[in-house]
Write an enzyme that holds these catalytic residues in place. Structure first.
Site, short mmCIF file in Angstrom:
data_model
loop_
_atom_site.label_atom_id
_atom_site.label_comp_id
_atom_site.label_asym_id
_atom_site.label_seq_id
_atom_site.Cartn_x
_atom_site.Cartn_y
_atom_site.Cartn_z
N SER A 83 30.36 44.39 35.10
CA SER A 83 31.42 45.32 34.73
C SER A 83 30.85 46.45 33.86
CB SER A 83 32.54 44.55 34.04
OG SER A 83 33.73 45.31 33.97
N HIS A 234 37.25 39.56 39.53
CA HIS A 234 36.30 40.41 38.80
C HIS A 234 35.31 39.58 37.98
CE1 HIS A 234 34.74 43.94 36.88
NE2 HIS A 234 35.21 43.63 35.67
#
Length: 254
Positions: A83, A234
């Site tokens: 991320s 994610h």
């Protein structure tokens, strides 16, 4: 100097966490990889136990990690980021090709993103950490904005005892909040490239890396390959650690 922990010996593998995270998020996988590599887990600036700084950008993060790599006198490293840490890793690889042997980016593209954390900021600002009695009370106050217990637990890892009493945030929440637009912005400029081996991993249930992102990824990282971890969102490393570990291990071994 960035706070960091070192596991094992061998070719160095440097791992950068995501937004609101810290190096402990990767400790379980680090111990596995430490059987074959020297794994260096890093707290990025304004996170974990690393210094709080006023300027918060990917260029600044990359420079701070470069300083650590040079301080530790490491050879060209295997560099992985998730991320926000993925963008920091991309920026470092583009800025300093000479320091990166292989690049791994977990569920992040180099493009501009839309705002997506306003509920998290509201949850973190829902209470004064100095005034809560314990983490249960903090979670209850967060719940009006973030109902998922797993996300609450992830965020509350940032809550640390204040020696003067009560709690405090480990992360630099005011600066992260004020400079959030830097974090959702793109990395890389026209003409930049990292030509070394690069693996981009995405969660099959995550929308962070789209098929249409591949052209821009290949502009910056012409040798990049993309792998999808089915069933993961994610937080690929938390939701499908065995699959991610296998893909990373195979990539590093070739």
């Amino acid at each position: 100097m960035l706070h960091h922990k070192v596991f094992g010996t061998g070719q160095p593998l440097v791992i950068l966490h995501g937004l609101f995270g810290m190096l402990d998020n990767w400790k379980t996988l680090a111990r596995q990889w430490a059987e074959n590599y020297q794994v260096i887990l890093v707290d990025l600036p304004n996170h974990g136990r690393s210094p709080h700084v006023d300027e918060f950008s990917y260029a600044g993060m990359a420079d701070a990690v470069v300083e650590l790599i040079e301080h530790l006198e490491l050879p060209p490293v295997y560099l992985m980021g998730h991320s926000m840490g993925g963008k920091a890793a991309m920026q470092l690889a583009l800025d300093r090709n000479d320091l990166v042997a292989k690049l791994i980016v977990v569920d992040m593209a180099p493009r501009q993103y839309r705002r997506g954390h306003d509920d998290v900021f509201s949850a973190l600002q829902a209470f004064d950490p100095a005034e809560v009695s314990d983490r249960k009370e903090a979670a209850r106050l967060m719940a009006a904005y973030v109902s998922d217990p797993g996300i609450q637990l992830f965020l509350l890892k940032n809550l640390a005892r204040n020696p003067a009493g009560g709690y405090q945030w480990r992360m630099n929440l005011p600066v992260i909040t004020a400079q959030y637009e830097n974090l959702i912005g793109p990395v890389g400029n026209f003409g930049d490239s990292f030509t070394g081996p690069a693996l981009f991993l995405r969660g099959g249930r995550s929308g962070y890396v789209r098929d249409e992102d591949l052209d821009y990824i290949h502009d910056l990282f012409p040798a990049a390959t993309l792998a999808t971890v089915e069933g993961a969102g994610h937080w690929v490393h938390a939701e499908r650690p065995e699959e991610l570990s296998s893909l990373v291990t195979n990539f590093l071994a070739t």
